[in-house]
Each structure stands twice: as C-alpha cells, then as structure tokens.
Enzyme design. Sequence first.
Site, PDB file in Angstrom:
ATOM      1  N   LYS A   1      -2.036  -1.421  -3.935  1.00  0.00           N
ATOM      2  CA  LYS A   1      -2.909  -0.251  -3.885  1.00  0.00           C
ATOM      3  C   LYS A   1      -2.084   1.017  -3.942  1.00  0.00           C
ATOM      4  O   LYS A   1      -1.118   1.101  -3.197  1.00  0.00           O
ATOM      5  CB  LYS A   1      -3.704  -0.305  -2.577  1.00  0.00           C
ATOM      6  CG  LYS A   1      -4.578   0.889  -2.317  1.00  0.00           C
ATOM      7  CD  LYS A   1      -5.199   0.777  -0.956  1.00  0.00           C
ATOM      8  CE  LYS A   1      -5.979   2.042  -0.672  1.00  0.00           C
ATOM      9  NZ  LYS A   1      -6.406   2.129   0.683  1.00  0.00           N
TER      10      LYS A   1
ATOM     11  N   LYS B   1       0.856  -1.179   0.000  1.00  0.00           N
ATOM     12  CA  LYS B   1       0.000   0.000   0.000  1.00  0.00           C
ATOM     13  C   LYS B   1       0.894   1.231   0.000  1.00  0.00           C
ATOM     14  O   LYS B   1       1.668   1.444   0.940  1.00  0.00           O
ATOM     15  CB  LYS B   1      -0.911  -0.014   1.221  1.00  0.00           C
ATOM     16  CG  LYS B   1      -1.787   1.224   1.301  1.00  0.00           C
ATOM     17  CD  LYS B   1      -2.808   1.116   2.410  1.00  0.00           C
ATOM     18  CE  LYS B   1      -3.604   2.405   2.530  1.00  0.00           C
ATOM     19  NZ  LYS B   1      -4.594   2.342   3.591  1.00  0.00           N
TER      20      LYS B   1
HETATM   21  C1  PBG Z   1      -7.675   3.273   5.399  1.00  0.00           C
HETATM   22  C2  PBG Z   1      -7.905   3.243   3.944  1.00  0.00           C
HETATM   23  C3  PBG Z   1      -7.669   4.226   2.968  1.00  0.00           C
HETATM   24  C4  PBG Z   1      -8.164   3.735   1.769  1.00  0.00           C
HETATM   25  C5  PBG Z   1      -8.650   2.456   2.030  1.00  0.00           C
HETATM   26  N1  PBG Z   1      -8.469   2.158   3.361  1.00  0.00           N
HETATM   27  C6  PBG Z   1      -7.148   5.606   3.105  1.00  0.00           C
HETATM   28  C7  PBG Z   1      -5.755   5.858   3.464  1.00  0.00           C
HETATM   29  O1  PBG Z   1      -4.920   4.963   3.632  1.00  0.00           O
HETATM   30  O2  PBG Z   1      -5.480   7.050   3.646  1.00  0.00           O
HETATM   31  C8  PBG Z   1      -8.167   4.457   0.464  1.00  0.00           C
HETATM   32  C9  PBG Z   1      -9.179   3.981  -0.512  1.00  0.00           C
HETATM   33  C10 PBG Z   1      -9.407   4.890  -1.658  1.00  0.00           C
HETATM   34  O3  PBG Z   1      -8.749   5.934  -1.851  1.00  0.00           O
HETATM   35  O4  PBG Z   1     -10.303   4.566  -2.430  1.00  0.00           O
HETATM   36  N2  PBG Z   1      -6.359   3.221   5.808  1.00  0.00           N
END
Ligand code: PBG
Length: 324
Positions: A248, A195
């Site tokens: 992601k 991520k």
């Molecule tokens: C929570 C989370 C996030 C997203 C999914 N779970 C936000 C982040 O990490 O700031 C982002 C999903 C999206 O942008 O569609 N940690």
Amino acid sequence: MQFPDYRPRRLRRNEAFRRMIRETRLSVDNLIMPLFAVNGKNIKEPIPSMPDQYHMSVDNVVKTAREAAGLNIPAVIVFGLPEKKDPLGTGAYAKDGIVQKAIQEVKNKCPEIMVITDVCLCQYTDHGHCGMVEKGVIDNDGSLDLIARTALSHAEAGADMVAPSDMMDGRVGFIRETLDENDFANIPIMSYAAKYCSAFYGPFRDAAHSSPQFGDRRTYQMDPANSMEAVREATLDITEGADIIMVKPALPYLDIISRIREEIDLPVAAYNVSGEYAMIKAADQMGWLNGKEVALEMLTSIKRAGADIIMTYFAMEAARALNS
Ligand code: PBG
C-alpha cells in the site's frame, strides 16, 4: 523471428484475437470495497475529497454492502468514525464501537458478503497516531495489546478477516496469538505488511478524520524509497502468521507488488488508496481524462503487477463495468 516474417500486429487485428491472448483478466473476484461507517441513522454524506464515496450510518452501510454483494463483490472493508476520540483509542475496541456495530449488522442482514476490518487506532486516538503515545513518542510494545484487543473485538462482532494497518513491529504475531487463544484460529490476517508513508492517503485522512495531530507517521510507516525493506517486512509478518500480504499504496508501488509477488508465496493484496482514486475522479470531473477507462486500466495494471486482491474505491464502478 523478425520483421517481416513476424508481425505482432497480426494478433491484435480484432477483439477476438485480443481476447484470446489476453494475459491479465481483471475480475470482480479480485475486488474489495472500502466503506466508511458513522453513528446515527439514515446518514449518507458525500466525502468532498472522494467523489461518489460517503460517510454512512450503519443502515446505509448494510444497503451498500447488499449492493456490493449483488454485483458479486466478495468483500467489503469497514472503516469507522467514532463519536469520541481519546488518548488510548478506546473506541477502536469497544464492544458497541461503530465498526463492531457495522460488522454485526452487515453479517446479520447480508451474510453472503465477507466483512474485513482495518485494525488500527488512528481514527480513535485524539492525537491521530496509529499507536499509543508515551511522552511524545509512539510506544510500539505498549500499543500491541490495544491493537490485538481491537482485532479480537472485530472477530467477536463477526468479522471474516482482520487487516492490521498500524505498522507497529510484532503486531501480526500478537494478533494471531490473541485470536487463537480466543477460539478464532480460523480468522485470517491480511497484513498491511509494506505500508508506505505516503501523501496519497490525504483524502482518506479527511474522510476518516485521522490526520496525526503532531509529527507524522515516518517512524512507523515505510520510507517510499525502500524496496528490499518491503520484502523484510513481508517475511517477518509471514513468520508471525500473516495469511495475505498487502502492499500500500498500489499505483506508485507497482514495482513493490511485482517484487513481493516474485519473492513471497502467499496471496498478495494491493490497496489502491484514496489519493489514487481522488486524482482520477478530479481529472474526470475536469474533463481531462475518461475516469472509467483510466480506472479499469489502473486496476488491470495492479493485477498485472501481481496483486491477487485489490482494495479499491472503484470496486462498485469496476464491478458494474466488468459485469456488463
Ligand atoms: C489507517 C489507515 C489509513 C489508510 C487505511 N488505513 C491511513 C493512514 O495510514 O494514514 C489509508 C487508505 C487510503 O488512503 O485510502 N492507518
């Protein structure tokens, strides 16, 4: 073989040929629809930065999950907006928390759709970070217990799979152990393994009210410039018991999806995030491109890169197009 003996255009001559030799087929089976749950009743508030997406009270979450099931979408992933936030994100693991209530209701009223949960603290902490904060720094090891408790509370509410997105080191192992000790050995973990610290999450943070109130997420989410590190993260998570490895965002990280696909032998998921969604919707509204066609092309490219599973806000739209 060379021109003029070989002419690649021969097999592009009509749709029957094109269909016959198509290498990648996007299917409804690959899609997961994200939903945003809020407290209250009969609420369906548009999210301004994500056209056609809504903040929904649990009754409407159930309705939408039913609609998704009707389109043959195998799963939804539920995000929650709690009524109150606090330093330890207690709403994330409360028995009657918003996600827990949403899971129970969806599983009760629409058992045929799978419910996946995002395991993280950022929507529930007043500082907006994904872990707990000790003297201004994110306390990795102190956060693990809260994260595992969150995953366990989701499993107890009836979740079919948990997906930790906090990026704390060691959390997959901690969650696995906690689930196993509590008779949830059969609940898989889909790890947000690679991520990245991405500006493409902007619209989601508006939607989930989860922007960090100080600093940023660079001490736990990955540097967008790194690729080998994604393989290391994935390998670690597999050692700790991950069942599915996620990358992601998706579109700006197709090379990472492709690399993980080649180097890792678990199912690969990709999260087609809010910013990827919002930019297509915005350009479509401006009349600058055909949003539906671009969305399907994007999802196909994510699958072609190697993703088996795609989490996307386009899931319902894509399903309608694929079913028609
Ligand atoms: C929570 C989370 C996030 C997203 C999914 N779970 C936000 C982040 O990490 O700031 C982002 C999903 C999206 O942008 O569609 N940690």
